[in-house]
Every structure is written in C-alpha cells, then in structure tokens.
Design an enzyme around this catalytic site. Structure first.
Site, PDB file in Angstrom:
ATOM      1  N   GLY A  12      -3.018  28.795  47.379  1.00 32.39           N
ATOM      2  CA  GLY A  12      -5.000  29.893  47.059  1.00 32.39           C
ATOM      3  C   GLY A  12      -6.385  29.053  46.375  1.00 32.39           C
ATOM      4  N   ASN A  32      -8.566  27.882  47.694  1.00 30.40           N
ATOM      5  CA  ASN A  32      -9.631  28.056  47.868  1.00 30.40           C
ATOM      6  C   ASN A  32     -10.149  29.724  48.181  1.00 30.40           C
ATOM      7  OD1 ASN A  32     -11.407  25.879  50.027  1.00 30.40           O
ATOM      8  ND2 ASN A  32      -9.606  25.499  51.381  1.00 30.40           N
ATOM      9  N   LEU A  70      -1.925  28.469  57.754  1.00 31.99           N
ATOM     10  CA  LEU A  70      -1.817  27.145  58.506  1.00 31.99           C
ATOM     11  C   LEU A  70      -0.768  27.665  59.954  1.00 31.99           C
ATOM     12  CD1 LEU A  70       0.562  25.096  56.282  1.00 31.99           C
ATOM     13  CD2 LEU A  70      -1.966  24.850  56.321  1.00 31.99           C
ATOM     14  N   ASN A 123     -13.007  29.493  59.212  1.00 35.21           N
ATOM     15  CA  ASN A 123     -11.442  28.610  58.645  1.00 35.21           C
ATOM     16  C   ASN A 123     -12.502  27.187  58.227  1.00 35.21           C
ATOM     17  OD1 ASN A 123      -8.952  27.221  58.773  1.00 35.21           O
ATOM     18  ND2 ASN A 123     -10.082  26.366  60.399  1.00 35.21           N
ATOM     19  N   HIS A 157     -12.275  23.066  57.534  1.00 36.92           N
ATOM     20  CA  HIS A 157     -10.251  22.972  57.719  1.00 36.92           C
ATOM     21  C   HIS A 157     -10.937  21.275  57.046  1.00 36.92           C
ATOM     22  CE1 HIS A 157      -8.481  19.796  60.156  1.00 36.92           C
ATOM     23  NE2 HIS A 157      -9.301  19.291  60.596  1.00 36.92           N
ATOM     24  N   ASP A 188      -9.730  24.513  65.864  1.00 32.54           N
ATOM     25  CA  ASP A 188     -10.649  24.084  65.559  1.00 32.54           C
ATOM     26  C   ASP A 188     -11.768  24.108  66.096  1.00 32.54           C
ATOM     27  OD1 ASP A 188      -9.578  23.600  62.829  1.00 32.54           O
ATOM     28  OD2 ASP A 188      -8.277  21.187  63.498  1.00 32.54           O
TER      29      ASP A 188
END
Length: 202
Positions: free
Chosen positions: A14, A16, A89, A106, A108, A149
């Site tokens: 966690g 982020n 994930l 998201n 990446h 992505d």
C-alpha cells in the site's frame, strides 16, 4: 465543494495508497475523497494503512468466486465515482470496466508502451528494463480499458537507470521519484473533472 468519491484497489503493502492518503491530507488531492479501500489479499499491508487512516476497507479475495460482482457491489454501496488501481495485481474484465460507471485509472512502473501488458508487474517490470539495457525508465498513470496497460495515458514521469542497479534498487527509485508523485497528481486531475461535472448538475 463537491469531491469525487474514490476507491483504491490494492494487493500489497500500500505505498501508493499511502501516497494518495498523504496527498489528500496535505491538499494535493483536494478534488478526490478516498472513501473506500479494497484489498484482494487478506493480510495485505495496505489494510493496516487504511485502518490507521480510518478509511473503510473491504477485503475481497480475488481467487474466490464472484470477486468482480462483490467489488462492484462495494463500489455501488459506497457511491464511488472513480477507482484507482494502486499496486493492484489483478486484471479486470471488460465486463467489469463496462459496468462501473466511472473512470478507472492505474499506475504502472514503466514508461508505457515499454515493459507493459499481461505478465509485466512488480519486480519483473524492472528486471525486464535492466535486461534490455535502457538508460531511462519511469512510471505511467493511464485509464484502464479491456487491454492490460492499454488505456489512454494520463501522465508519465521518467527516472534514470543507474549503473549497478538491481531490480530492487530500481523499483525503489521509480516509486520514490515517479509513482508516489505522479499518482496523486493524476488522481487529482481526474477527480477535478468529476467534481466539476457534479457541480454542473446541481
């Protein structure tokens, strides 16, 4: 002032999520309110971070039947306007993306379109960058669509690859110099647009 009610989906420690919560506390994320954390692994470190911040947290194991239905139900229950995948994930299905009415973004840990797509996550992304010999990597925040992505890029930040880097040292530098800065900024950008639309409807 109206804000975009935001859910953060997590799988691990966690960091982020913490960057988002810190940004909310210091005013960097003022248009978004973190209203829900969803962890797909019991015992994930992000759960404790959410609890310390008094943010509601739902633990919904991804490997159990009905995962996406349960996540959608939680998002609806908490009246979520946008979702942020922050170290999450799993790969969400096209059906899930179509059914959730708000944007999903998201983070990446690479400069898309490099080192991205199915199978590129965690240390594997940084290992691939080092194996390829790139001199610059970074992080990307993008909208989520049905292609892993593959959604439109919102923001990117570059990070130098240094001599002697390992996947672990590179991962840490990308987090510190890109992810933890870029994700709150991009979340604020998207949330501000949602908040503006909500104001218009009043």
């Amino acid at each position: 002032m109206l804000t975009a009610r935001t859910a953060v989906l997590v799988s691990g420690g966690g960091t982020n999520l913490q960057a988002l919560m810190d940004a909310q506390a210091d005013g960097g994320l003022k248009s978004g309110q973190i209203a829900l954390v969803i962890a797909d692994k019991p015992g994930a470190g992000a759960i404790a971070r959410a609890e310390r911040a008094h943010v509601p947290c739902a633990v919904i194991p991804r490997r159990e039947a009905g995962f996406e239905e349960r996540v959608l139900a939680a998002l609806a229950e908490h009246k979520i306007d946008m979702a942020v995948l922050a170290g999450f994930l799993g790969i969400l299905s096209g059906d899930f993306i179509d059914r959730f009415p708000g944007p999903i973004i998201n983070i990446h840990p690479a400069l898309i379109p490099s080192f991205c797509g199915k199978g590129f996550y965690g240390l594997g992304v940084h290992r691939a960058a080092l194996d390829c010999g790139v001199k610059v990597t970074g992080a990307t925040v993008h909208y989520v669509n049905a292609i892993p992505d593959g959604g439109r890029i919102i923001a990117q930040k570059a990070v130098d690859v240094l001599p002697g880097d390992t996947p672990e040292t590179l991962q840490r530098r990308v987090m510190e110099q890109a992810e933890w800065i870029l994700l709150p900024q991009a979340a604020e950008q998207v949330a501000a647009g949602i908040a503006e639309e909500k104001e218009k409807k009043l």
